[in-house]
Design a protein around this motif. Sequence first.
Motif, mmCIF file in Angstrom:
data_model
loop_
_atom_site.group_PDB
_atom_site.id
_atom_site.type_symbol
_atom_site.label_atom_id
_atom_site.label_comp_id
_atom_site.label_asym_id
_atom_site.label_seq_id
_atom_site.Cartn_x
_atom_site.Cartn_y
_atom_site.Cartn_z
ATOM 1 N N TYR A 144 110.751 21.026 35.965
ATOM 2 C CA TYR A 144 111.786 20.779 36.974
ATOM 3 C C TYR A 144 111.610 19.415 37.633
ATOM 4 O O TYR A 144 112.601 18.762 37.998
ATOM 5 C CB TYR A 144 111.791 21.888 38.021
ATOM 6 C CG TYR A 144 112.614 23.088 37.635
ATOM 7 C CD1 TYR A 144 113.996 22.990 37.518
ATOM 8 C CD2 TYR A 144 112.019 24.322 37.377
ATOM 9 C CE1 TYR A 144 114.771 24.077 37.153
ATOM 10 C CE2 TYR A 144 112.778 25.417 37.011
ATOM 11 C CZ TYR A 144 114.157 25.297 36.900
ATOM 12 O OH TYR A 144 114.917 26.388 36.540
ATOM 13 N N PRO A 189 117.255 15.911 30.333
ATOM 14 C CA PRO A 189 118.470 16.692 30.543
ATOM 15 C C PRO A 189 118.999 16.511 31.968
ATOM 16 O O PRO A 189 118.224 16.295 32.889
ATOM 17 C CB PRO A 189 117.970 18.117 30.361
ATOM 18 C CG PRO A 189 116.567 18.068 30.877
ATOM 19 C CD PRO A 189 116.047 16.659 30.656
ATOM 20 N N MET A 190 120.309 16.636 32.119
ATOM 21 C CA MET A 190 120.948 16.527 33.417
ATOM 22 C C MET A 190 121.521 17.880 33.837
ATOM 23 O O MET A 190 121.908 18.687 32.992
ATOM 24 C CB MET A 190 122.084 15.496 33.373
ATOM 25 C CG MET A 190 121.643 14.064 33.191
ATOM 26 S SD MET A 190 123.071 12.949 33.152
ATOM 27 C CE MET A 190 123.759 13.190 34.801
ATOM 28 N N SER A 232 121.023 16.137 40.150
ATOM 29 C CA SER A 232 119.833 16.394 39.332
ATOM 30 C C SER A 232 118.565 16.046 40.102
ATOM 31 O O SER A 232 117.565 16.781 40.043
ATOM 32 C CB SER A 232 119.897 15.583 38.032
ATOM 33 O OG SER A 232 120.967 15.990 37.211
ATOM 34 N N LEU A 255 115.317 23.449 29.364
ATOM 35 C CA LEU A 255 114.031 22.763 29.503
ATOM 36 C C LEU A 255 112.941 23.620 30.137
ATOM 37 O O LEU A 255 111.830 23.706 29.590
ATOM 38 C CB LEU A 255 114.212 21.461 30.283
ATOM 39 C CG LEU A 255 112.941 20.639 30.490
ATOM 40 C CD1 LEU A 255 112.342 20.221 29.154
ATOM 41 C CD2 LEU A 255 113.222 19.415 31.347
ATOM 42 N N GLY A 305 116.454 19.360 40.923
ATOM 43 C CA GLY A 305 115.181 19.425 40.209
ATOM 44 C C GLY A 305 114.007 19.472 41.163
ATOM 45 O O GLY A 305 113.051 20.231 40.965
ATOM 46 N N HIS A 354 120.737 21.538 31.804
ATOM 47 C CA HIS A 354 119.288 21.356 31.786
ATOM 48 C C HIS A 354 118.517 22.647 31.561
ATOM 49 O O HIS A 354 117.288 22.614 31.404
ATOM 50 C CB HIS A 354 118.855 20.816 33.156
ATOM 51 C CG HIS A 354 119.020 21.827 34.244
ATOM 52 N ND1 HIS A 354 120.266 22.199 34.720
ATOM 53 C CD2 HIS A 354 118.107 22.600 34.909
ATOM 54 C CE1 HIS A 354 120.113 23.131 35.641
ATOM 55 N NE2 HIS A 354 118.821 23.388 35.771
ATOM 56 N N THR A 355 119.191 23.794 31.550
ATOM 57 C CA THR A 355 118.491 25.068 31.705
ATOM 58 C C THR A 355 117.584 25.410 30.522
ATOM 59 O O THR A 355 116.706 26.273 30.652
ATOM 60 C CB THR A 355 119.504 26.207 31.901
ATOM 61 O OG1 THR A 355 120.416 26.233 30.805
ATOM 62 C CG2 THR A 355 120.287 25.999 33.192
ATOM 63 N N VAL A 358 113.488 17.057 35.514
ATOM 64 C CA VAL A 358 114.935 17.050 35.752
ATOM 65 C C VAL A 358 115.260 16.081 36.884
ATOM 66 O O VAL A 358 116.211 15.294 36.813
ATOM 67 C CB VAL A 358 115.433 18.470 36.082
ATOM 68 C CG1 VAL A 358 116.898 18.445 36.512
ATOM 69 C CG2 VAL A 358 115.252 19.392 34.878
ATOM 70 N N ASP A 379 113.060 13.524 25.151
ATOM 71 C CA ASP A 379 114.133 13.593 26.144
ATOM 72 C C ASP A 379 114.605 12.207 26.563
ATOM 73 O O ASP A 379 115.736 12.052 27.038
ATOM 74 C CB ASP A 379 113.681 14.392 27.365
ATOM 75 C CG ASP A 379 113.668 15.888 27.096
ATOM 76 O OD1 ASP A 379 114.090 16.293 26.008
ATOM 77 O OD2 ASP A 379 113.215 16.648 27.968
#
Length: 515
Positions: free
Chosen positions: A314, A233-234, A294, A241, A298, A238-239, A317, A261
Amino acid sequence: MLIIDSAFPVLTTMVLVPAVGALLLTLPVLRPWARTLGLAVAVVELGLGVWAATLFDYSSRASTQLAETHAWIPHFGISWALGLNALGLAMLLLAVALVPLVLLASWGEVPADRQALFTGLVLALEAFVVVIFAARDVFLFYVAFEAMLVPVYLLIGRFGGTDRRRAAMKFLLYSLAGGLIMLVGVVCLLLYADDSAGAYLFERLAQTIPLVPTHVGRLLFLSFFIAFAIKAPMVPVHTWLPDTAEQATPGTSILLIGVLDKIGTYGMIVLVLPLFPEASAWAAPVVLVLAVISILYGALAAIGQDNLYRLISYTSVSHFGFMVLGIFIGSQAAATGAMVYMVAHGLSIAGLYLTTGFLARRTGTVLISELGGMARVTPVLAGTWLVSGLASIALPGLSGFVPEWLVLTGTFSESVTLGVAAVLGVVIAALYVLLPYQRVFTGAPAPARVGSSDLDGREKAILVPVVLAMLILGLAPSFLTTTLDGVAEQVATTMVQAPAGDVAAATVTTEGTAK
């Protein structure tokens, strides 16, 4: 694009084997044997994957091989069409190699009376993963892309932490939103594709879709890219994940983050860039900025986590930011690095989640603030966690070094500014691995942890192939990088050879974004 047909339907067989295994586990008479049966099916699938690798012609790096094409819904030009390029093969091998390890690890984290359900869902998911990484028809890809949500949702919602249902629903809502946006693009493709047999094949669409009006191509690009950005996720989508990774079992997180992913970045390479080259060049400046955000966000967010599962999510990410940066920067070296990164990240994620899961099983917690001194009572576990963490932050000699180096050198060749920002992410990465290691594993252990046992024989057997793979990829990466060079050349060529007028509009100097 060169398509090389297969004499034997090895890819269809790889879809059927885990699918049949999952169906067999629904039979009550076989449920007591779920562990043995599931592991046997996974090992057979791994053998088929190795066989497919031996059939692959590595001298024809840019071709699609082991191809199978059969009419499925002829009226709409939809086919059951499978085939592998070098990237698809690498991701397929990663997936079929991790599934047996996940099943072995689940013997200690999933109750015996629910093992049949867990194993069946993992095998069903494996079947969909094979379809996704081997699909050559856009509609077939989309069907598998959506269908895999069912086993993943159940794996999260039926197993894991106390708040697992909320996490499962959040994952599902994000994924469905991306899938519905992609569905609009899939349907619109039919309006611009010809109505002959095989109209939805990647290679056919790659010839017709780039000829559509510019504004249409850009809207179609967005419909696919948004779905893949959610999956990647970018930031800022991304939230889902961290919440999911915190609640899911370690095995589920390995499959979700280590394999599924990657469908986001894989889809960008095999679908978005070939079908929408002009739109990809047009959107590249924004995509590259989001990739760097990201990377930095992250990394910084990982440092602030107290929960090890959230911390690892994180870091992912941040790592996916490096992958997207390598894909869209327009450098062959960076594109090769992004694809090798996809494999290397899968290995380090497996090591981190497995060891963290084993730690949680012994201590009952993954909160950094409640741990300490574990290296004195579980030295092998501590050492394996550290090796996996160092691989994730690209220590030379481990799997993450070469791909990260390739992405950075390729980025600097196109944009100094983006390269400097990415390097800052590398510096921060050292903190989000070494600081947690210091707090969790060094110092004097708490009295309650003194009796904790180290890894047993089964757990060591699970981790040995992961650590060996990280070392092999770190010390001898040339085979993988050479194999992926053909696909990387296509990626880089797409980013620099869009229609001249549009490239001029999308190109910026090295002061901020990429060519």
